[in-house]
Design an enzyme around this catalytic site. Structure first.
Site, PDB file in Angstrom:
ATOM      1  N   SER A 134       5.108  -2.587   2.431  1.00  0.00           N
ATOM      2  CA  SER A 134       6.091  -1.728   1.780  1.00  0.00           C
ATOM      3  C   SER A 134       7.323  -1.665   2.665  1.00  0.00           C
ATOM      4  O   SER A 134       7.251  -1.958   3.870  1.00  0.00           O
ATOM      5  CB  SER A 134       5.506  -0.313   1.599  1.00  0.00           C
ATOM      6  OG  SER A 134       6.507   0.621   1.242  1.00  0.00           O
ATOM      7  N   TYR A 147       1.737   7.709   4.806  1.00  0.00           N
ATOM      8  CA  TYR A 147       1.835   6.390   4.166  1.00  0.00           C
ATOM      9  C   TYR A 147       2.587   5.421   5.066  1.00  0.00           C
ATOM     10  O   TYR A 147       2.187   4.262   5.227  1.00  0.00           O
ATOM     11  CB  TYR A 147       2.542   6.538   2.825  1.00  0.00           C
ATOM     12  CG  TYR A 147       2.652   5.264   2.027  1.00  0.00           C
ATOM     13  CD1 TYR A 147       1.514   4.565   1.638  1.00  0.00           C
ATOM     14  CD2 TYR A 147       3.896   4.762   1.644  1.00  0.00           C
ATOM     15  CE1 TYR A 147       1.613   3.397   0.901  1.00  0.00           C
ATOM     16  CE2 TYR A 147       4.003   3.604   0.905  1.00  0.00           C
ATOM     17  CZ  TYR A 147       2.869   2.923   0.537  1.00  0.00           C
ATOM     18  OH  TYR A 147       2.968   1.762  -0.197  1.00  0.00           O
TER      19      TYR A 147
END
Length: 248
Positions: A134, A147
């Protein structure tokens, strides 16, 4: 003897994983789809002709059994480590340890266990490991600490492997998407459709799962001497993790 290439795609029941299975099958690959939700995998298999195994990929024993079944039918040319996800938007000061552990298991341990299971064969005959990280793996943002930490860790697995395996016939590829509008990522993270919809509200054209699948397949189909170390992908409307153009 067939020249058909064979791929394993994790997190294949929805979103980027599902789109990747569809794109690879459209290009003639044999594909094994892995995810927890068997009912979704059945539909995907019926529609695409892929095969599937339902498993919790954060469970080492289940990964081992799945890999044994897959490798019994022949070697694997590519593993797409797509399984993962975010849980909540906790600040570091108010972190929910259970959520943070869950994100580490889903993103880091799943990628580690699956990569380890298929690496021996790839080191012998060649192969590709793709890690779906990501833009969170390259920067941070308020409320993203858990995250971000997990995705940074997953990215470091790829970066370390690339050094440890240099000179061997294994390509290590990282794809780092920014804002991608999929049915479940923000829903799973935020817990309601209303909250999920607000993530993309006013954004002209967020990326979609098919955009990322297209990039994954492109990296896998480069000449064997070409390695795409890392590809960051964002919609034009997104400059950073937090700077996003929104229509009023």
């Amino acid at each position: 003897m067939t020249n058909t290439r064979r791929a394993v795609v994790t997190g294949a029941s929805t979103g980027i994983g599902e789109a990747t299975v569809r794109r690879l099958r459209a290009q003639g690959w044999d594909v094994v789809a892995l995810a927890r939700r068997e009912e979704r995998l059945v539909v995907l298999a019926n529609e695409t002709g892929c095969t599937y195994i339902a498993a919790d990929l954060s469970d080492e024993a289940q990964v081992t059994r799945a890999a044994e079944r897959i490798l019994a039918d022949g070697p694997v040319d590519a593993l797409v480590n797509n399984a993962g996800g975010a849980l909540g938007v906790d600040s570091v000061a108010e972190a929910d340890p259970q959520r943070w552990r869950g994100m580490y298991e889903r993103n880091v341990m799943t990628a580690l266990l699956c990569s380890r299971a298929f690496l021996p064969g790839m080191r012998e005959r060649g192969g590709d490991l793709v890690f779906l990280t990501s833009t969170a793996a390259h920067d941070t943002y308020p409320g993203g600490g858990g995250y971000v930490a997990a995705k940074h860790a997953e990215r470091i697995i790829a970066n370390t492997l690339r050094q440890e395996l240099v000179g061997e016939p294994v390509r290590i590829i990282e794809i780092a998407p920014g804002m991608v509008k999929t049915p479940e990522f923000s829903l799973n993270r935020l817990g309601s459709q209303e909250a999920a919809d607000k993530v993309y509200e006013g954004v002209a054209e967020p990326l979609v799962a098919e955009d990322i699948a297209d990039a994954i397949v492109w990296t896998l189909t480069r000449p064997s001497h070409v390695n795409i170390d890392s590809m960051i992908m964002r919609p034009v409307a997104q400059a950073t993790n937090t700077v996003v153009a929104r229509r009023k």
